[in-house]
Motif scaffolding. Structure first.
Motif, PDB file in Angstrom:
ATOM      1  N   ARG A  67     -31.763  64.140 -37.560  1.00  0.00           N
ATOM      2  CA  ARG A  67     -31.380  64.543 -36.197  1.00  0.00           C
ATOM      3  C   ARG A  67     -32.411  64.085 -35.179  1.00  0.00           C
ATOM      4  O   ARG A  67     -32.064  63.700 -34.064  1.00  0.00           O
ATOM      5  N   SER A  70     -32.085  60.241 -34.854  1.00  0.00           N
ATOM      6  CA  SER A  70     -30.854  59.791 -34.189  1.00  0.00           C
ATOM      7  C   SER A  70     -30.763  60.335 -32.759  1.00  0.00           C
ATOM      8  O   SER A  70     -29.727  60.238 -32.133  1.00  0.00           O
ATOM      9  N   THR A  71     -31.826  60.912 -32.260  1.00  0.00           N
ATOM     10  CA  THR A  71     -31.940  61.432 -30.884  1.00  0.00           C
ATOM     11  C   THR A  71     -31.007  62.607 -30.611  1.00  0.00           C
ATOM     12  O   THR A  71     -30.695  62.919 -29.476  1.00  0.00           O
ATOM     13  N   LEU A  72     -30.590  63.273 -31.678  1.00  0.00           N
ATOM     14  CA  LEU A  72     -29.670  64.396 -31.512  1.00  0.00           C
ATOM     15  C   LEU A  72     -30.415  65.661 -31.076  1.00  0.00           C
ATOM     16  O   LEU A  72     -29.859  66.490 -30.367  1.00  0.00           O
ATOM     17  N   VAL A  73     -31.638  65.797 -31.518  1.00  0.00           N
ATOM     18  CA  VAL A  73     -32.457  66.933 -31.058  1.00  0.00           C
ATOM     19  C   VAL A  73     -33.737  66.393 -30.444  1.00  0.00           C
ATOM     20  O   VAL A  73     -34.238  65.340 -30.850  1.00  0.00           O
ATOM     21  N   PRO A  74     -34.278  67.096 -29.450  1.00  0.00           N
ATOM     22  CA  PRO A  74     -35.490  66.600 -28.794  1.00  0.00           C
ATOM     23  C   PRO A  74     -36.726  66.802 -29.658  1.00  0.00           C
ATOM     24  O   PRO A  74     -36.781  67.698 -30.492  1.00  0.00           O
ATOM     25  N   ARG A  92     -31.509  56.687 -23.727  1.00  0.00           N
ATOM     26  CA  ARG A  92     -30.241  55.992 -23.492  1.00  0.00           C
ATOM     27  C   ARG A  92     -30.271  54.540 -23.991  1.00  0.00           C
ATOM     28  O   ARG A  92     -29.386  54.093 -24.707  1.00  0.00           O
ATOM     29  N   ARG A  95     -30.413  54.338 -27.772  1.00  0.00           N
ATOM     30  CA  ARG A  95     -29.157  54.690 -28.426  1.00  0.00           C
ATOM     31  C   ARG A  95     -28.223  53.488 -28.544  1.00  0.00           C
ATOM     32  O   ARG A  95     -27.469  53.377 -29.498  1.00  0.00           O
ATOM     33  N   ARG A  96     -28.277  52.621 -27.550  1.00  0.00           N
ATOM     34  CA  ARG A  96     -27.429  51.441 -27.572  1.00  0.00           C
ATOM     35  C   ARG A  96     -27.757  50.547 -28.766  1.00  0.00           C
ATOM     36  O   ARG A  96     -26.934  49.750 -29.195  1.00  0.00           O
ATOM     37  N   VAL A 100     -25.220  55.222 -35.952  1.00  0.00           N
ATOM     38  CA  VAL A 100     -25.425  56.480 -36.665  1.00  0.00           C
ATOM     39  C   VAL A 100     -24.184  56.835 -37.477  1.00  0.00           C
ATOM     40  O   VAL A 100     -23.061  56.799 -36.960  1.00  0.00           O
ATOM     41  N   PHE A 102     -22.792  60.002 -39.674  1.00  0.00           N
ATOM     42  CA  PHE A 102     -23.065  61.411 -39.947  1.00  0.00           C
ATOM     43  C   PHE A 102     -22.560  61.817 -41.321  1.00  0.00           C
ATOM     44  O   PHE A 102     -21.670  61.192 -41.879  1.00  0.00           O
TER      45      PHE A 102
END
Lengths: 333, 263
Positions: A67, A70-74, A92, A95-96, A100, A102
């Protein structure tokens, strides 16, 4: 946001230069949910083109690490750079460039395969002819192009995984992150899926980072990191890790393991470690010892298992306890 | 199309396609209010005439705009509830790691849900003659504008809760225990004019009362004598706009802060 250095096709000279810089660089990484420490002191680097696996039991911290990456949580503590981007900053642009996959399906079952990919493409700024071309190419590469018009919910588990992969690769990421990608697949489909990953790494040149609790999957990664109770206890190629275990591994079960361990120690000057009710001995040329053990203590031994060290043995060797794949799931991951 | 517009459009489009393929949702969010209307409207018509109800209309007609509101509300609930599971183990996981801002996600979702609610509302609008209401073209236009505003507000409220709550059961519980009373006390069911003072106060403080008034005024555009005592048109529209804007702001904020994953 400053995009000037990152835009445009990388010139040939630069590509060479970039491949030297690690894809992921993590140091002192920690994370806690409320009061529960899920990760602490995590440090590793992953180079371009690797297939890297994080192996660990459920609750070991794999999903949390996934997580974070994958930048899902800080980020909470420590530092992490992916493809040169600091995870503490704006993500941002990063992410490009990552794809990912899941653990649980991220396809919309009520949409067709092609529609799922189209939405994904739109979110990543792909549209029109470019999107059509990429969709076609990815579905063909993953051999699901004949299912493009089918609702995602009608696909089998294995096919759905392929579509997930096609989706994650649609925007041509440099790094592919997969969380327990083979969950719910039977062993044959699991092997096939991994073959696919290996192929993709070669043909698309992506770096692959995955989490798994399957030994045979970890076995096939170039390098693995073993996570246990929120700590990274080892990082190395699987073969090297198995080499750390002293020779062969014997697992002995009997009615009174502790007493047996003492007797073995006295008789053979060999250390037998009690792990979850069974005795383990790590030793080169173990087959000779097995014969003598059975001769001497045959009455006190129910069974002896003997073999070359597996990653499971590595895990026990490193952590002192057995690798529990399932039941800890309840306590959160 | 700009990147953000494409993102909003694609999420909007997803809502529409999903809805089209889930016939039970379409029927459920439409038939239930319809049944309410038929049973309560016609059931009460003979015996029930709340004080404060304008003269010259019967209860079927009085209740009709309230039922339109309920259609909008139910469709918004159906449209937003998927968000609860979706962001933790479904489609939205992928959206959460995509290069898209959270408020863009919310905008796409809210506009999608608004379109669906509006569609359902318009189908219901066709039934107006059954209520004895004969709509002029201007009345249809005004009603659609008001329905859009209210549908948008409902969807934003739905999203606000869906992005925060961890289970669909909790979502239902909150929606039912907050939104249904708000609907009930908006003048949908009985007019504020005839209610006791304390209840009237609650209804005056209820933002939906003004949405309800705006809808009634739109449906009866040009024949204000059938309205009875209602908040004025300008006030009703202004408060409804403010209500929708506030709901949008809160929804975006909650989504922004949502961690998407439980510990």
């Amino acid at each position: 946001m400053n995009t000037s250095p990152a835009t445009g096709a990388a010139p040939a000279g630069r590509a060479g230069q970039r491949s030297a810089e690690p894809v992921i660089e993590v140091g002192g990484l920690g994370f806690s949910y409320g009061g529960r420490q899920a990760l602490s002191g995590i440090a590793f680097t992953i180079a371009r083109g690797e297939i890297f696996g994080f192996l660990g039991p459920n609750g070991g911290g794999k999903s949390t690490l996934f997580r974070l990456l994958s930048t899902l949580v800080p980020m909470q503590s420590g530092n992490a750079r992916i493809l040169g981007y600091d995870l503490r900053g704006a993500t941002r642009a990063l992410r490009r460039r990552i794809g990912v996959v899941f653990q649980s399906p991220s396809l919309d079952g009520k949409l067709t395969v092609a529609e799922n990919l189209a939405i994904h493409g739109h979110l990543y700024g792909l549209g029109g002819a470019r999107l059509r071309e990429r969709t076609h190419a990815m579905l063909a590469r993953l051999d699901v192009d004949d299912r493009a018009g089918d609702l995602a919910e009608t696909l089998s588990g294995g096919l759905r995984r392929r579509v997930e992969l096609a989706k994650a690769l649609l925007h041509e990421p440099e790094l592919l992150l997969l969380d327990e990608p083979s969950t719910g697949l039977d062993p044959a489909a699991r092997r096939e899926f991994f073959n696919l990953l290996t192929l993709l790494r070669e043909s698309a040149g992506v770096t692959i980072v995955l989490t798994t609790h399957y030994m045979e999957e970890a076995e096939r990664c170039g390098r693995i990191g073993i996570l246990d109770q929120g700590r990274l206890v080892a990082i190395a190629p699987p073969g090297e890790l198995k080499g750390q275990v002293g020779g062969d591994v014997m697992v002995i079960s009997g009615p009174a393991p502790e007493m047996l361990a003492q007797k073995i120690a006295r008789q053979f000057q060999v250390r037998a470690v009690l792990v979850d009710g069974t005795l383990r001995i790590e030793r080169p040329r173990g087959h000779e010892l097995v014969a003598r053990l059975v001769d001497e203590f045959g009455g006190e031994i129910d069974s002896v298992a003997f073999g070359r060290p597996t990653l499971e043995d590595v895990f026990v060797h490193l952590t002192g306890h057995r690798f529990v794949a399932g039941p800890r799931e309840k306590n959160g991951r | 199309m700009s990147a953000v517009a494409l993102q909003v459009w694609t999420l909007w489009w997803r809502e529409i396609v999903r809805f089209r393929r889930q016939r039970s949702v379409i029927i459920g969010s439409f038939v239930q209010p319809l049944i309410f209307w038929v049973l309560i409207g016609w059931g009460f018509r003979a015996s029930f005439k709340p004080s404060g109800m304008p003269s010259g209309i019967d209860y079927v007609q009085y209740f009709y705009p309230g039922v339109i509101m309920l259609v909008l509300l139910f469709t918004a609930i159906f449209a937003t509830i998927a968000t609860v599971d979706d962001r933790r183990q479904g489609f939205l996981q992928g959206v959460l790691v995509a290069p898209i801002a959270r408020d863009t996600v919310v905008a796409g979702q809210a506009l999608g849900g608004t379109t669906l609610a509006l569609f359902q509302g318009c189908v219901f609008l066709v039934l107006a003659p059954l209520a004895g209401i004969h709509l002029s073209a201007a009345a249809v236009g005004a009603s659609i504008a008001v329905m859009t505003l209210i549908a948008f507000a409902f969807n934003c409220i739905g999203l606000m809760i869906a992005w925060r709550i961890e289970s669909t059961r909790g979502f239902h519980l909150i929606m039912n225990s907050i939104l249904v009373p708000i609907w009930f006390l908006s003048g949908a069911f009985f007019p504020a004019a005839g209610a006791p003072l304390w209840l009237r106060w609650i209804m005056w403080l209820n933002p939906l009362t003004y949405g309800m008034a705006a809808l009634r005024r739109s449906l009866y555009l040009g024949e204000p004598h059938t309205l009875g005592a209602l908040p004025g048109a300008a006030v009703s529209v202004a408060i409804s706009v403010a209500f929708a804007a506030a709901a949008m702001w809160f929804a975006a904020r909650v989504a922004q802060r949502s961690q998407a994953v439980a510990a």
